[in-house]
Design a protein around this motif. Structure first.
Motif, PDB file in Angstrom:
ATOM      1  N   LEU A   3       0.839  -1.207   0.000  1.00 24.08           N
ATOM      2  CA  LEU A   3       0.000   0.000   0.000  1.00 24.08           C
ATOM      3  C   LEU A   3       0.872   1.255   0.000  1.00 24.08           C
ATOM      4  O   LEU A   3       0.600   2.217  -0.731  1.00 24.08           O
ATOM      5  N   LEU A   4       1.948   1.221   0.791  1.00 25.75           N
ATOM      6  CA  LEU A   4       2.822   2.397   0.870  1.00 25.75           C
ATOM      7  C   LEU A   4       3.459   2.681  -0.482  1.00 25.75           C
ATOM      8  O   LEU A   4       3.572   3.829  -0.894  1.00 25.75           O
ATOM      9  N   LEU A   5       3.870   1.614  -1.177  1.00 27.32           N
ATOM     10  CA  LEU A   5       4.504   1.819  -2.478  1.00 27.32           C
ATOM     11  C   LEU A   5       3.513   2.424  -3.462  1.00 27.32           C
ATOM     12  O   LEU A   5       3.854   3.326  -4.222  1.00 27.32           O
ATOM     13  N   LYS A   6       2.269   1.928  -3.406  1.00 26.27           N
ATOM     14  CA  LYS A   6       1.236   2.481  -4.292  1.00 26.27           C
ATOM     15  C   LYS A   6       1.001   3.955  -4.008  1.00 26.27           C
ATOM     16  O   LYS A   6       0.663   4.728  -4.893  1.00 26.27           O
ATOM     17  N   LEU A  22       3.249  10.203  -0.482  1.00 29.80           N
ATOM     18  CA  LEU A  22       4.131  10.204   0.683  1.00 29.80           C
ATOM     19  C   LEU A  22       5.343  11.098   0.478  1.00 29.80           C
ATOM     20  O   LEU A  22       5.752  11.835   1.374  1.00 29.80           O
ATOM     21  N   ILE A  23       5.904  11.021  -0.718  1.00 34.45           N
ATOM     22  CA  ILE A  23       7.124  11.792  -0.974  1.00 34.45           C
ATOM     23  C   ILE A  23       6.800  13.277  -1.123  1.00 34.45           C
ATOM     24  O   ILE A  23       7.440  14.132  -0.514  1.00 34.45           O
ATOM     25  N   ILE A  83      -3.351   3.989   8.992  1.00 33.89           N
ATOM     26  CA  ILE A  83      -2.968   5.273   9.607  1.00 33.89           C
ATOM     27  C   ILE A  83      -1.587   5.156  10.238  1.00 33.89           C
ATOM     28  O   ILE A  83      -0.709   5.988  10.025  1.00 33.89           O
ATOM     29  N   GLN A  84      -1.382   4.051  10.998  1.00 36.50           N
ATOM     30  CA  GLN A  84      -0.079   3.901  11.648  1.00 36.50           C
ATOM     31  C   GLN A  84       1.039   3.742  10.626  1.00 36.50           C
ATOM     32  O   GLN A  84       2.134   4.272  10.797  1.00 36.50           O
ATOM     33  N   ALA A  85       0.732   3.017   9.544  1.00 32.97           N
ATOM     34  CA  ALA A  85       1.773   2.797   8.532  1.00 32.97           C
ATOM     35  C   ALA A  85       2.124   4.098   7.819  1.00 32.97           C
ATOM     36  O   ALA A  85       3.302   4.428   7.654  1.00 32.97           O
ATOM     37  N   PHE A  86       1.115   4.863   7.393  1.00 30.93           N
ATOM     38  CA  PHE A  86       1.386   6.123   6.700  1.00 30.93           C
ATOM     39  C   PHE A  86       2.110   7.096   7.618  1.00 30.93           C
ATOM     40  O   PHE A  86       3.061   7.767   7.203  1.00 30.93           O
ATOM     41  N   ALA A  87       1.646   7.181   8.878  1.00 29.76           N
ATOM     42  CA  ALA A  87       2.271   8.122   9.812  1.00 29.76           C
ATOM     43  C   ALA A  87       3.724   7.743  10.052  1.00 29.76           C
ATOM     44  O   ALA A  87       4.610   8.596  10.005  1.00 29.76           O
ATOM     45  N   SER A  88       3.982   6.450  10.279  1.00 26.27           N
ATOM     46  CA  SER A  88       5.377   6.087  10.577  1.00 26.27           C
ATOM     47  C   SER A  88       6.257   6.211   9.351  1.00 26.27           C
ATOM     48  O   SER A  88       7.408   6.624   9.474  1.00 26.27           O
ATOM     49  N   ALA A  89       5.709   5.880   8.177  1.00 21.04           N
ATOM     50  CA  ALA A  89       6.525   6.019   6.965  1.00 21.04           C
ATOM     51  C   ALA A  89       6.861   7.485   6.734  1.00 21.04           C
ATOM     52  O   ALA A  89       8.001   7.832   6.404  1.00 21.04           O
ATOM     53  N   SER A  90       5.881   8.355   6.914  1.00 22.86           N
ATOM     54  CA  SER A  90       6.113   9.778   6.711  1.00 22.86           C
ATOM     55  C   SER A  90       7.093  10.332   7.743  1.00 22.86           C
ATOM     56  O   SER A  90       7.964  11.151   7.420  1.00 22.86           O
ATOM     57  N   LEU A 103      -3.068  12.054  -3.299  1.00 20.92           N
ATOM     58  CA  LEU A 103      -3.803  10.787  -3.153  1.00 20.92           C
ATOM     59  C   LEU A 103      -5.038  10.774  -4.049  1.00 20.92           C
ATOM     60  O   LEU A 103      -5.381   9.747  -4.642  1.00 20.92           O
ATOM     61  N   LYS A 104      -5.702  11.919  -4.166  1.00 29.70           N
ATOM     62  CA  LYS A 104      -6.863  12.037  -5.063  1.00 29.70           C
ATOM     63  C   LYS A 104      -6.415  11.823  -6.502  1.00 29.70           C
ATOM     64  O   LYS A 104      -7.031  11.058  -7.254  1.00 29.70           O
ATOM     65  N   LEU A 105      -5.305  12.488  -6.882  1.00 25.94           N
ATOM     66  CA  LEU A 105      -4.821  12.432  -8.260  1.00 25.94           C
ATOM     67  C   LEU A 105      -4.455  11.013  -8.668  1.00 25.94           C
ATOM     68  O   LEU A 105      -4.715  10.590  -9.801  1.00 25.94           O
ATOM     69  N   ILE A 106      -3.813  10.256  -7.759  1.00 25.13           N
ATOM     70  CA  ILE A 106      -3.413   8.900  -8.131  1.00 25.13           C
ATOM     71  C   ILE A 106      -4.516   7.899  -7.824  1.00 25.13           C
ATOM     72  O   ILE A 106      -4.328   6.690  -7.950  1.00 25.13           O
ATOM     73  N   GLY A 107      -5.669   8.405  -7.384  1.00 24.81           N
ATOM     74  CA  GLY A 107      -6.831   7.538  -7.216  1.00 24.81           C
ATOM     75  C   GLY A 107      -6.775   6.619  -6.017  1.00 24.81           C
ATOM     76  O   GLY A 107      -7.458   5.593  -5.985  1.00 24.81           O
ATOM     77  N   GLN A 108      -5.976   6.975  -4.992  1.00 24.93           N
ATOM     78  CA  GLN A 108      -5.909   6.126  -3.800  1.00 24.93           C
ATOM     79  C   GLN A 108      -7.056   6.400  -2.827  1.00 24.93           C
ATOM     80  O   GLN A 108      -7.351   5.579  -1.985  1.00 24.93           O
TER      81      GLN A 108
END
Lengths: 264, 150
Positions: A89-92, A97-98, A215-222, B144-149
């Motif tokens: 999910l993070l890669l997608k 994220l970046i 949420i935890q994954a996105f927050a920690s990755a960020s 996230l909206k733009l890439i459709g997530q």
């Protein structure tokens, strides 16, 4: 040694009381304020000091300080194990994220005008270029020195953040929960401080339990990304932008003053 | 083993015990069921600290700690499912409470410095925190909206 045991027992008692109280959430307008056990533990701990309950003294406080960094390591390990399983999910979502890392520069555009309106001088530069965690202190001390106006600015925000950053971030994330998607909010939680990230993502998890792992994954990755890019971002982007905006604004201010002066 | 490392290990183990107590009270997870997960977390931390000592590139130990945590739980890594299942018995919120308990105990030493800071910097700090959070949230939402997530 005996003093150490006393402090650990105090910590245990604080944790037990905090967890017995549990998370409390209530609605404020459209948002939700979440008060997590960690905030109760923090506040109770603060009350033990020589100013209020006098249970711990200055020496105790200094002893306990390095333990924050040790106990936070378990939390960091846990966050790593949140990232791993959600890697696909993070890669997608990696573009988001970046790119949201650049959002950390948003603080300059919001806080610099406020600081200058309040009449701060070059303190503004130290205060407004970042959220002033340890890395920022190191940068400012390297570039300007800590006993300069810039140094006082970064120290001021650092101290504010240490004292009420977790409380503030926890409450802010909850209040903004109706405005943004939980994933976007989760990425915003990664500001480069483990405790601030824990407080804000903890609030989000309490509000959106169905998305807890994302949420935890996105927050920690960020947060990990901010930890990695924060120094470079500060040196090559945030500080130069802040310097430039500061010059623009002070020239603007001087021009306004000169005009007012000419009228008199 | 040097003394600094042993001292750190002691605090680590004490924190682990406090966390297991909080994990039981707050999230009703039997400490026996959570011990394997906690041991895995302790193992990650210890290996991370040792790597930070051994590897000549100077990176803070938390970088190694998070990397190990990530790698051993990536689907496909040997034992990843086991590690993930065990660690999930330790609630992340129960790990935060002891950290902030220690922070609360030690924070009083900064109160005098805080008094000298002045109210203006405190106001500015709040805008600093809002700015960084909202800035990131806006960009994340748009992308996230733009890439459709979402």
């Amino acid at each position: 040694m005996k003093r150490d045991i006393k402090l650990h027992v105090i910590a245990l008692v604080l944790v037990v009381i905090a967890e017995l109280i549990g998370a409390k959430s209530f609605k404020v307008g459209p948002g939700t304020v979440v008060l997590l056990p960690m905030l109760f533990a923090l506040i109770m701990g603060m009350l033990l000091g020589p100013k209020v309950l006098k249970i711990v003294d200055m020496d105790d406080m200094k002893r306990a300080a390095p333990w924050i960094n040790i106990s936070v390591m378990l939390l960091i390990a846990k966050y790593g194990t949140n990232i791993g399983p959600t890697m696909p999910l993070l890669l997608k979502s990696s573009p988001a994220l970046i790119l949201q890392e650049f959002g950390n520069l948003g603080t300059i555009f919001l806080s610099l005008p406020i600081a200058m309106l309040l009449g701060l001088k070059r303190e503004t530069i130290g205060a407004c270029f970042s959220i002033a965690r340890e890395g920022s202190l190191a940068i400012v001390s390297d570039v300007y020195g800590l006993d300069t106006p810039e140094g006082r600015g970064v120290m001021g925000v650092y101290i504010s953040g240490t004292l009420f950053g977790t409380i503030f971030f926890g409450i802010m994330a909850g209040l903004l929960s109706p405005v943004f998607h939980p994933f976007a909010l989760a990425m915003a939680c990664g500001v480069g401080s483990a405790s601030m990230m824990a407080a804000s993502s903890g609030s989000l998890v309490a509000i959106f339990p169905q998305y807890a792992s994302e949420i935890q994954a996105f927050a920690s990755a960020s947060n990990l990304l901010t930890g990695a890019d924060g120094v470079y971002m500060s040196i090559f982007m945030a500080l130069p932008i802040t310097e430039w905006l500061y010059k623009k604004f002070s020239r603007g201010k001087a021009a306004v003053k000169a005009e007012v002066g000419a009228d008199e | 083993m040097n003394k600094k490392f042993v001292d750190m290990l002691v605090v680590l183990l004490i924190t682990a015990v406090i966390t297991l107590v909080g994990n039981f009270i707050g999230y009703k997870i039997n400490p026996i069921a959570a011990i394997p997960g906690m041991l895995i977390l302790i193992g990650i931390v210890v290996v991370g600290i040792l790597l930070a000592e051994i590897i000549p590139v100077k990176l803070p130990s938390i970088v190694y700690i998070s990397l190990i945590g990530i790698i051993i739980t990536i689907p496909g890594f040997p034992g990843a499912a086991f590690f993930t299942a065990m660690v999930s018995q330790v609630q992340f919120l129960s790990l935060t409470t002891p950290v902030l308990a220690y922070a609360g105990i030690s924070i009083g030493k900064d109160l005098d410095a805080f008094r000298e800071v002045g109210w203006k910097i405190i106001v500015v700090s709040m805008f600093v925190f809002v700015g960084t959070f909202v800035g990131s949230a806006i960009i994340a939402q748009v992308v996230l909206k733009l890439i459709g997530q979402i």
